[in-house]
Design an enzyme around this catalytic site. Sequence first.
Site, PDB file in Angstrom:
ATOM      1  N   ASP A 225       0.861  -1.182   0.000  1.00  0.00           N
ATOM      2  CA  ASP A 225       0.000   0.000   0.000  1.00  0.00           C
ATOM      3  C   ASP A 225       0.897   1.231   0.000  1.00  0.00           C
ATOM      4  O   ASP A 225       1.785   1.357   0.848  1.00  0.00           O
ATOM      5  CB  ASP A 225      -0.906  -0.010   1.237  1.00  0.00           C
TER       6      ASP A 225
ATOM      7  N   LYS B  80      -0.978   9.999   0.620  1.00  0.00           N
ATOM      8  CA  LYS B  80      -1.197  11.309   1.254  1.00  0.00           C
ATOM      9  C   LYS B  80      -0.071  11.597   2.243  1.00  0.00           C
ATOM     10  O   LYS B  80       0.330  10.709   3.002  1.00  0.00           O
ATOM     11  CB  LYS B  80      -2.534  11.316   2.000  1.00  0.00           C
TER      12      LYS B  80
ATOM     13  N   ASP C  16       4.264   0.196  -8.145  1.00  0.00           N
ATOM     14  CA  ASP C  16       3.885   0.968  -9.339  1.00  0.00           C
ATOM     15  C   ASP C  16       3.922   2.455  -9.017  1.00  0.00           C
ATOM     16  O   ASP C  16       3.693   3.282  -9.893  1.00  0.00           O
ATOM     17  CB  ASP C  16       2.449   0.601  -9.756  1.00  0.00           C
TER      18      ASP C  16
HETATM   19  C1  SAM Z   1      -1.796  -3.904  -2.675  1.00  0.00           C
HETATM   20  S1  SAM Z   1      -1.880  -5.495  -1.967  1.00  0.00           S
HETATM   21  C2  SAM Z   1      -0.517  -6.370  -2.722  1.00  0.00           C
HETATM   22  C3  SAM Z   1      -0.657  -7.857  -2.535  1.00  0.00           C
HETATM   23  C4  SAM Z   1       0.472  -8.676  -3.188  1.00  0.00           C
HETATM   24  N1  SAM Z   1       1.761  -8.400  -2.597  1.00  0.00           N
HETATM   25  C5  SAM Z   1       0.510  -8.417  -4.660  1.00  0.00           C
HETATM   26  O1  SAM Z   1       1.456  -7.758  -5.122  1.00  0.00           O
HETATM   27  O2  SAM Z   1      -0.418  -8.875  -5.347  1.00  0.00           O
HETATM   28  C6  SAM Z   1      -1.251  -5.211  -0.349  1.00  0.00           C
HETATM   29  C7  SAM Z   1      -1.534  -6.389   0.574  1.00  0.00           C
HETATM   30  O3  SAM Z   1      -0.823  -6.213   1.771  1.00  0.00           O
HETATM   31  C8  SAM Z   1      -1.701  -6.393   2.869  1.00  0.00           C
HETATM   32  N2  SAM Z   1      -1.169  -5.518   3.895  1.00  0.00           N
HETATM   33  C9  SAM Z   1      -1.079  -4.171   3.857  1.00  0.00           C
HETATM   34  N3  SAM Z   1      -0.465  -3.708   4.954  1.00  0.00           N
HETATM   35  C10 SAM Z   1      -0.132  -4.806   5.689  1.00  0.00           C
HETATM   36  C11 SAM Z   1       0.520  -4.984   6.921  1.00  0.00           C
HETATM   37  N4  SAM Z   1       0.979  -3.938   7.616  1.00  0.00           N
HETATM   38  N5  SAM Z   1       0.689  -6.231   7.394  1.00  0.00           N
HETATM   39  C12 SAM Z   1       0.230  -7.303   6.685  1.00  0.00           C
HETATM   40  N6  SAM Z   1      -0.406  -7.188   5.513  1.00  0.00           N
HETATM   41  C13 SAM Z   1      -0.586  -5.960   5.015  1.00  0.00           C
HETATM   42  C14 SAM Z   1      -3.053  -5.987   2.366  1.00  0.00           C
HETATM   43  O4  SAM Z   1      -4.096  -6.574   3.105  1.00  0.00           O
HETATM   44  C15 SAM Z   1      -2.993  -6.514   0.932  1.00  0.00           C
HETATM   45  O5  SAM Z   1      -3.383  -7.861   0.855  1.00  0.00           O
END
Ligand code: SAM
Length: 198
Positions: A104, A108, A140
Amino acid sequence: MAGEFVPVDYFRKLGRAEICRGDRLLEIDLGCGDGSFLMEMARKFPDRDFLGTERLLGRVRKVCKKITRQHLENARVLRLDSRYVVEWLLPEASVSRLHLLCPDPWPKLRHNRRRLVQAEFLESVHRALGPGGEFLFMTDHEEYFQWAEGKVADFGKFELLEWEENSFFYPKTDFQQLWESEGKSMWRLRCRKPLTVA
Ligand SMILES: C[S@@+](CC[C@H](N)C(=O)[O-])C[C@H]1O[C@@H](n2cnc3c(N)ncnc32)[C@H](O)[C@@H]1O
């Protein structure tokens, strides 16, 4: 759940034997999402062990089901915050590669502190990696990439390696496929913990 890794104690560092069998290489996929990258890697490298972290229960359940259906004995998923896992649970020098793929971006300004790549996080990644171990970051989001590049440079303990697409086996992640289908490019950062500490 089969395929899920549940620590015996969430408040002490794990022993390497709890997350990895024998002297196998251990790879960590932070925020593994639908688990497609994790499982493809586990199929390709049956002699390595893989651990994904994911905070969303629904995603963890789905990944566990797929791991079970595919009889993958070398892949597991841990439902926990990635930062906590890296900073508090991973044993020292236990990991050969740590992947942070399409995290993620928290674009912001007031949310930037929620980004995983921060000085303390890099210190913990460095500690968890064995000598020659790698931290692979892909996004990205150009601004997050520049942020990560800057944090790695400030940290100063990693060597930077070339990372051309397709230069080694590296399956596309679910989000990568989504972003690329929308015409976005990926930014890659490949950092290595030196073999010997200066
Ligand atoms: C944008 S998705 C990317 C998923 C995968 N790495 C991909 O490239 O397809 C981000 C994933 O990380 C998980 N996530 C985000 N912050 C996290 C955190 N602090 N600890 C564990 N999972 C997290 C979200 O729930 C989501 O499934």
